[in-house]
Design a protein around this motif. Structure first.
Motif, mmCIF file in Angstrom:
data_model
loop_
_atom_site.group_PDB
_atom_site.id
_atom_site.type_symbol
_atom_site.label_atom_id
_atom_site.label_comp_id
_atom_site.label_asym_id
_atom_site.label_seq_id
_atom_site.Cartn_x
_atom_site.Cartn_y
_atom_site.Cartn_z
ATOM 1 N N UNK A 144 -9.563 2.940 1.429
ATOM 2 C CA UNK A 144 -10.425 4.164 2.323
ATOM 3 C C UNK A 144 -9.716 4.405 3.160
ATOM 4 N N UNK A 145 -8.285 4.362 3.973
ATOM 5 C CA UNK A 145 -7.131 4.455 4.796
ATOM 6 C C UNK A 145 -5.946 5.040 4.374
ATOM 7 N N UNK A 146 -6.111 5.090 2.171
ATOM 8 C CA UNK A 146 -5.091 6.425 1.843
ATOM 9 C C UNK A 146 -3.628 5.518 1.479
ATOM 10 N N UNK A 147 -4.407 4.482 1.570
ATOM 11 C CA UNK A 147 -2.711 3.430 1.152
ATOM 12 C C UNK A 147 -3.290 3.098 -0.722
ATOM 13 N N UNK A 148 -1.788 3.306 -0.965
ATOM 14 C CA UNK A 148 -1.712 2.687 -2.455
ATOM 15 C C UNK A 148 -1.783 1.397 -2.536
ATOM 16 N N UNK A 149 -3.158 1.263 -3.403
ATOM 17 C CA UNK A 149 -2.896 -0.892 -3.797
ATOM 18 C C UNK A 149 -2.553 -0.505 -5.411
ATOM 19 N N UNK A 150 -2.103 -2.067 -5.934
ATOM 20 C CA UNK A 150 -1.875 -2.258 -6.988
ATOM 21 C C UNK A 150 -2.675 -3.071 -7.322
ATOM 22 N N UNK A 151 -3.388 -2.715 -8.278
ATOM 23 C CA UNK A 151 -4.534 -4.158 -8.939
ATOM 24 C C UNK A 151 -3.738 -4.132 -10.749
ATOM 25 N N UNK A 152 -3.388 -5.661 -10.390
ATOM 26 C CA UNK A 152 -2.739 -6.107 -11.439
ATOM 27 C C UNK A 152 -3.845 -6.619 -12.425
ATOM 28 N N UNK A 153 -3.424 -6.817 -13.328
ATOM 29 C CA UNK A 153 -4.658 -7.347 -14.881
ATOM 30 C C UNK A 153 -4.792 -8.182 -14.632
ATOM 31 N N UNK A 154 -4.727 -9.610 -13.783
ATOM 32 C CA UNK A 154 -6.167 -10.731 -13.335
ATOM 33 C C UNK A 154 -6.494 -10.295 -12.199
ATOM 34 N N UNK A 155 -6.546 -8.855 -11.513
ATOM 35 C CA UNK A 155 -7.974 -8.534 -10.336
ATOM 36 C C UNK A 155 -6.352 -8.565 -9.502
ATOM 37 N N UNK A 156 -5.578 -9.436 -9.033
ATOM 38 C CA UNK A 156 -4.968 -9.632 -7.503
ATOM 39 C C UNK A 156 -4.629 -8.036 -7.508
ATOM 40 N N UNK A 157 -4.984 -7.555 -6.062
ATOM 41 C CA UNK A 157 -5.077 -6.190 -5.164
ATOM 42 C C UNK A 157 -4.192 -6.659 -4.364
ATOM 43 N N UNK A 158 -2.734 -5.677 -4.472
ATOM 44 C CA UNK A 158 -1.661 -5.631 -3.635
ATOM 45 C C UNK A 158 -2.027 -4.518 -2.871
ATOM 46 N N UNK A 159 -1.831 -4.644 -0.894
ATOM 47 C CA UNK A 159 -2.316 -3.550 -0.745
ATOM 48 C C UNK A 159 -1.136 -3.131 -0.322
ATOM 49 N N UNK A 160 -0.729 -1.096 0.396
ATOM 50 C CA UNK A 160 -0.013 -0.517 1.379
ATOM 51 C C UNK A 160 1.738 -0.852 -0.412
ATOM 52 N N UNK A 161 0.968 -0.811 -1.094
ATOM 53 C CA UNK A 161 2.385 -0.753 -2.118
ATOM 54 C C UNK A 161 2.655 0.721 -1.705
ATOM 55 N N UNK A 162 4.688 0.551 -2.046
ATOM 56 C CA UNK A 162 5.121 2.062 -2.346
ATOM 57 C C UNK A 162 6.144 2.248 -3.722
ATOM 58 N N UNK A 163 5.663 2.893 -4.179
ATOM 59 C CA UNK A 163 6.383 3.683 -5.354
ATOM 60 C C UNK A 163 8.217 3.354 -4.930
ATOM 61 N N UNK A 164 8.776 3.969 -5.828
ATOM 62 C CA UNK A 164 10.410 3.850 -5.321
ATOM 63 C C UNK A 164 10.995 4.374 -7.054
#
Length: 159
Positions: free
Chosen positions: A14-34
């Motif tokens: 909702x804040x426009x930040x990227x979120x990575x959701x892994x196959x097991x459902x774990x969420x990582x907020x604020x990821x950065x692609x490099x």
């Protein structure tokens, strides 16, 4: 720890930040692609890095992702990276360095100051990476695609 490859999902919160959701459902907020190789292979080797600086996932090729996630990551990468592309050299102040160059880029006209010929790096496939005195890197994506005047001016510095 092994890094997840596909399947995972990248989305915006909702804040426009990227979120990575892994196959097991774990969420990582604020990821950065490099990008691993932003100039030589921009669509290959992209890491998704967490807020702590650790790599959370690896993408071999962006084209392997679904179109929506691919577009999301390309947009994030574009805002993170600033490498204007030189499309035309209009003039140079002198053929010795330092010299001021008037150029047209994909972001509009600008001037750059070349401190020395060593600030022009040749890359594979006719690409050049030019660092100006301020530390901004400019890319010439294809030396041979430039107009004749631009190539002639560059040749004086590449000899």
């Amino acid at each position: 720890m092994s890094l997840p490859t596909l399947p995972f999902i990248v989305e915006r919160n909702a804040y426009g930040k990227l979120v990575l959701v892994t196959g097991d459902g774990e969420r990582h907020n604020g990821v950065t692609p490099v990008r691993a190789f932003p100039i030589a292979a921009p669509d290959e080797g992209v890491a998704l890095v967490g807020t702590d600086g650790h790599e959370l996932a690896w993408i071999d090729r962006l084209e392997d992702l679904p179109a929506q996630q691919q577009a999301l990551l390309r947009e994030a990468l574009q805002t993170r990276e600033f490498v204007p592309q030189i499309v035309r050299l209009r003039s140079v102040s002198s053929f010795s360095t330092p010299s001021t160059w008037d150029v047209d880029t994909d972001r509009g006209p600008t001037q750059l100051v070349l401190k020395g010929e060593e600030d022009i790096r040749r890359l594979p496939h006719g690409k050049l990476l030019i660092a100006d005195a301020q530390g901004v890197h400019f890319l010439v994506p294809d030396l041979h695609a430039l107009d004749r005047t631009s190539r002639r001016l560059l040749d004086r510095f590449l000899a």
